[in-house]
Design a protein around this motif. Structure first.
Motif, PDB file in Angstrom:
ATOM      1  N   PHE A  77       0.851  -1.188   0.000  1.00 54.29           N
ATOM      2  CA  PHE A  77       0.000   0.000   0.000  1.00 54.29           C
ATOM      3  C   PHE A  77       0.892   1.246   0.000  1.00 54.29           C
ATOM      4  N   SER A  98      -4.254  -9.329   2.292  1.00 53.55           N
ATOM      5  CA  SER A  98      -4.808  -7.996   2.059  1.00 53.55           C
ATOM      6  C   SER A  98      -5.593  -7.474   3.249  1.00 53.55           C
ATOM      7  N   ASN A  99      -6.187  -8.358   4.042  1.00 52.86           N
ATOM      8  CA  ASN A  99      -7.041  -7.901   5.136  1.00 52.86           C
ATOM      9  C   ASN A  99      -6.371  -8.023   6.499  1.00 52.86           C
ATOM     10  N   ASN A 100      -5.075  -8.285   6.494  1.00 58.76           N
ATOM     11  CA  ASN A 100      -4.327  -8.332   7.755  1.00 58.76           C
ATOM     12  C   ASN A 100      -3.841  -6.946   8.173  1.00 58.76           C
ATOM     13  N   GLU A 101      -3.262  -6.899   9.361  1.00 59.78           N
ATOM     14  CA  GLU A 101      -2.676  -5.642   9.804  1.00 59.78           C
ATOM     15  C   GLU A 101      -1.553  -5.248   8.849  1.00 59.78           C
ATOM     16  N   GLN A 102      -1.442  -3.932   8.631  1.00 65.00           N
ATOM     17  CA  GLN A 102      -0.447  -3.378   7.738  1.00 65.00           C
ATOM     18  C   GLN A 102       0.730  -2.844   8.548  1.00 65.00           C
ATOM     19  N   PHE A 103       1.916  -3.067   8.028  1.00 64.82           N
ATOM     20  CA  PHE A 103       3.136  -2.589   8.678  1.00 64.82           C
ATOM     21  C   PHE A 103       3.732  -1.489   7.811  1.00 64.82           C
ATOM     22  N   PHE A 104       3.974  -0.362   8.446  1.00 68.18           N
ATOM     23  CA  PHE A 104       4.387   0.834   7.724  1.00 68.18           C
ATOM     24  C   PHE A 104       5.905   1.014   7.740  1.00 68.18           C
ATOM     25  N   GLY A 105       6.400   1.611   6.661  1.00 71.58           N
ATOM     26  CA  GLY A 105       7.778   2.039   6.614  1.00 71.58           C
ATOM     27  C   GLY A 105       7.962   3.373   7.307  1.00 71.58           C
ATOM     28  N   TYR A 146      -3.169   0.367  -3.959  1.00 69.23           N
ATOM     29  CA  TYR A 146      -3.020  -0.930  -3.304  1.00 69.23           C
ATOM     30  C   TYR A 146      -2.657  -1.980  -4.364  1.00 69.23           C
ATOM     31  N   LEU A 162      -5.074   6.536   1.544  1.00 69.29           N
ATOM     32  CA  LEU A 162      -4.582   5.468   0.688  1.00 69.29           C
ATOM     33  C   LEU A 162      -4.516   5.959  -0.750  1.00 69.29           C
ATOM     34  N   TYR A 190       0.549   5.298   0.933  1.00 65.67           N
ATOM     35  CA  TYR A 190      -0.276   6.303   1.600  1.00 65.67           C
ATOM     36  C   TYR A 190       0.405   7.661   1.520  1.00 65.67           C
ATOM     37  N   ASP A 233      -6.415  -1.288  -6.626  1.00 66.02           N
ATOM     38  CA  ASP A 233      -7.219  -0.093  -6.384  1.00 66.02           C
ATOM     39  C   ASP A 233      -6.313   1.130  -6.441  1.00 66.02           C
ATOM     40  N   LEU A 285      -4.033  10.492   6.934  1.00 63.50           N
ATOM     41  CA  LEU A 285      -3.496   9.386   6.141  1.00 63.50           C
ATOM     42  C   LEU A 285      -4.504   8.980   5.079  1.00 63.50           C
TER      43      LEU A 285
END
Lengths: 111, 113
Positions: free
Chosen positions: B33, B98-105, B48, B45, B35, B56, B43
């Motif tokens: 993703f 796709s529907n799990n928790e997202q980890f950000f850089g 994706y 989006l 953002y 998307d 934030l």
């Protein structure tokens, strides 16, 4: 329109003074609610995911709870290192990859 | 384990220049993703990808923005030409599903003069 609203915008606490943050949502078909912590100059850090009303998750001094219309993040006996912006995000069941974020609550804990 | 890696961390450019932001997701994560974060809009989006395929892109503000994911370990977000209103922090995030928790850089702070 589906919305995610966090309150308060800012919270100033004395060390040891417990408090709660609120995340309310108007979502048709919630799949999950996510809490993140963001420190200045860094990316959001994942804390919890909640999926159903009544669910609770805990991590150190933080506890997240979920009802049908809102979630609370309770901070128990906070320390200065808990100072950060806390973001909640909602994921819909019909669009389950997308996170819609609230504006965040900035917490400042004074020693 | 290494988290999401983004480069550069800071970018200052002049209006009209091309800007390319880079992201390496966490190994084994199938979803990526992009953002954008601003004070006014929070934030948002932008796009994706799932298994390297754009799913998307409805959040991409306009044709000046484009994103690619040539393989599972690399993605780019390009702005051409850049404008001052593009100034923001751009984050890349990845998740196992796709529907799990997202980890950000750590983000790229872009300033367009």
């Amino acid at each position: 329109e589906d919305q995610v609203t966090q309150s308060p915008e800012a919270l100033r606490l004395q060390e040891g003074e417990s408090s709660s943050l609120n995340c309310s949502y108007t979502v048709s078909g919630l799949r999950g609610l996510f809490w993140y912590r963001q420190d200045p100059g860094k990316g959001p850090e994942f804390l919890f995911t909640l999926y159903s009303a009544g669910e609770e998750k805990e991590k150190e001094r933080l506890k997240a709870t979920l009802t049908k219309k809102e979630s609370f993040l309770h901070i128990t006996a906070p320390k200065p290192e808990d100072s950060a912006t806390y973001l909640c995000a909602v994921q819909w069941a019909f669009n389950d990859y997308k996170l819609s974020f609230g504006a965040g609550t900035t917490v400042t804990v004074r020693a | 384990d290494a988290g999401v890696i983004q480069s550069p961390r800071h970018e200052v450019t002049e209006m009209g220049q091309e800007v390319t932001l880079r992201c390496k997701p966490i190994s084994g994560h199938n979803s990526l993703f992009w953002y954008r974060q601003t004070m006014m809009r929070g934030l948002e989006l932008l796009i994706y990808f799932n298994n390297n395929v754009p799913i998307d892109d409805s959040g991409m503000p306009e044709d000046r923005f484009s994103a690619k994911m040539p393989n599972a370990s690399f993605s780019t977000l390009k702005i051409q030409p850049s404008e001052p209103r593009d100034s923001a922090v751009y984050f890349c995030a990845s998740s196992r599903l796709s529907n799990n928790e997202q980890f950000f850089g750590p983000g790229t702070r872009l300033t367009v003069l």
